[in-house]
Design a protein around this motif. Structure first.
Motif, PDB file in Angstrom:
ATOM      1  N   UNK A   1      -7.471  -0.159  -3.885  1.00 35.43           N
ATOM      2  CA  UNK A   1      -8.511   0.088  -3.163  1.00 35.43           C
ATOM      3  C   UNK A   1      -9.150  -1.075  -2.707  1.00 35.43           C
ATOM      4  N   UNK A   2      -8.689  -1.862  -1.564  1.00 32.65           N
ATOM      5  CA  UNK A   2      -9.530  -2.974  -1.290  1.00 32.65           C
ATOM      6  C   UNK A   2      -8.658  -3.898  -0.247  1.00 32.65           C
ATOM      7  N   UNK A   3      -8.410  -5.206  -0.451  1.00 35.02           N
ATOM      8  CA  UNK A   3      -7.853  -5.907   0.338  1.00 35.02           C
ATOM      9  C   UNK A   3      -6.497  -6.293   0.221  1.00 35.02           C
ATOM     10  N   UNK A   4      -5.825  -7.153   0.691  1.00 37.86           N
ATOM     11  CA  UNK A   4      -4.402  -7.452   0.306  1.00 37.86           C
ATOM     12  C   UNK A   4      -4.061  -8.435  -0.979  1.00 37.86           C
ATOM     13  N   UNK A   5      -5.284  -9.126  -1.314  1.00 34.82           N
ATOM     14  CA  UNK A   5      -5.112  -9.609  -2.619  1.00 34.82           C
ATOM     15  C   UNK A   5      -5.331  -8.670  -3.723  1.00 34.82           C
ATOM     16  N   UNK A   6      -5.792  -7.591  -3.646  1.00 34.12           N
ATOM     17  CA  UNK A   6      -5.632  -6.865  -4.640  1.00 34.12           C
ATOM     18  C   UNK A   6      -4.329  -6.210  -4.763  1.00 34.12           C
ATOM     19  N   UNK A   7      -3.859  -5.898  -3.577  1.00 35.09           N
ATOM     20  CA  UNK A   7      -2.256  -5.046  -3.588  1.00 35.09           C
ATOM     21  C   UNK A   7      -1.488  -6.159  -3.880  1.00 35.09           C
TER      22      UNK A   7
ATOM     23  N   UNK B   1      -1.723   0.473  -0.257  1.00 35.15           N
ATOM     24  CA  UNK B   1      -3.201  -0.045  -0.136  1.00 35.15           C
ATOM     25  C   UNK B   1      -3.891   0.934   0.550  1.00 35.15           C
ATOM     26  N   UNK B   2      -5.136   1.226   0.264  1.00 41.03           N
ATOM     27  CA  UNK B   2      -6.162   1.939   1.092  1.00 41.03           C
ATOM     28  C   UNK B   2      -7.293   0.749   1.299  1.00 41.03           C
ATOM     29  N   UNK B   3      -7.555   0.620   2.738  1.00 39.73           N
ATOM     30  CA  UNK B   3      -8.490  -0.537   2.847  1.00 39.73           C
ATOM     31  C   UNK B   3     -10.045  -0.330   2.043  1.00 39.73           C
ATOM     32  N   UNK B   4     -10.285   1.003   1.805  1.00 43.37           N
ATOM     33  CA  UNK B   4     -11.493   1.335   1.231  1.00 43.37           C
ATOM     34  C   UNK B   4     -11.589   2.756   0.855  1.00 43.37           C
TER      35      UNK B   4
END
Length: 261
Positions: A183-189, A206-209
């Motif tokens: 849940x966040x940006x591409x770096x967390x993915x 990935x969920x953007x939020x």
């Protein structure tokens, strides 16, 4: 003397029967341990959105039909538990192992989850949560064709057992695959892809939020129940630039890491 022998025999018989009952298992298509992040970075509104995403998914007719489908030799039933996790010793099984084999049992499961309040707000111990889920699958009374751990969270591991250690522990214990929703940006993915997911055909969504979490969960559950990996969501050409800036809604990365068992 006869009375003593009879009492002893009865006691032994009771122990044998009890042991046999404990040893019996129920065959299912999937054993699914859902690990939901309740660490300090998740505020109460975000927690509610995250929990509601799972509730809505299990009330979705597509997911219900996937669970009950007997196509391709499937049994039409799965076993699921829900664990809230944060710090290394703060895992809480809020919904115990439940057999979902009918529309009513699936509805009851969703209703039970809806009643479960937040249990903690500590650190982000992903590795410890994965180990907890693996041990839980290994000790339950179900035998699934697929044994899946599902981790959702909004941050990187920052306490105790590393995410990689937890992942490797689970794979060595016989878990089929560990999937994730970042849940966040591409770096967390990227972090989830490299450190969290593992096993044959494992994937990270990935969920953007938190507001887009529900859509990702429905895609993820359908794939896990059916033993597939989700396809990327088609995006109109005009929307590609926007999504690249937002980090995407339901973007997917896959890792086909073979189990070391």
């Amino acid at each position: 003397m006869f009375s003593i022998r009879k009492t002893l025999a009865s006691a032994i018989a009771a122990i044998v029967l009890a042991t046999g009952a404990q040893a019996s298992t129920t065959n299912v298509d999937v054993e699914l341990s859902l690990l939901i992040d309740v660490s300090g970075s998740v505020d109460n509104n975000e927690f509610n959105l995250q929990r509601q995403g799972y509730i809505d998914a299990f009330r979705n007719s597509t997911i219900v039909n996937s669970i009950l489908s007997t196509a391709g030799g499937r049994l039409g039933k799965i076993a699921v538990e829900v664990v809230y996790w944060s710090s290394s010793n703060a895992q809480s099984r809020v919904v115990g192992w439940s057999l979902l084999d009918s529309a009513s049992s699936i509805s009851d499961f969703a209703d039970t989850l809806a009643s479960k309040a937040r249990t903690s707000n500590g650190q982000t111990a992903i590795g410890s949560a994965i180990k907890f889920g693996a041990d839980s699958i290994a000790s339950n009374l179900f035998d699934g064709t697929s044994k899946v751990i599902d981790v959702s969270g909004d941050g990187e591991n920052n306490q105790s057992t590393s995410a990689m250690e937890g992942r490797d522990y689970a794979l060595n214990l016989g878990i089929t695959r560990i999937n994730g929703v970042a849940i966040g940006g591409t770096s967390l993915l990227d972090y989830y892809e490299k450190n969290v997911i593992g096993g044959t055909d494992a994937f990270a969504l990935q969920a953007s939020g938190f507001d887009t979490f529900g859509a990702a969960i429905e895609r993820k559950l359908k794939a896990e129940i059916e033993g597939t990996t989700p396809s990327p969501v088609p995006v109109p050409a005009a929307g590609l630039l926007l999504l690249s800036g937002l980090g995407g809604i339901g973007a997917i990365r896959r890792m086909r890491r073979k189990s070391t068992v």
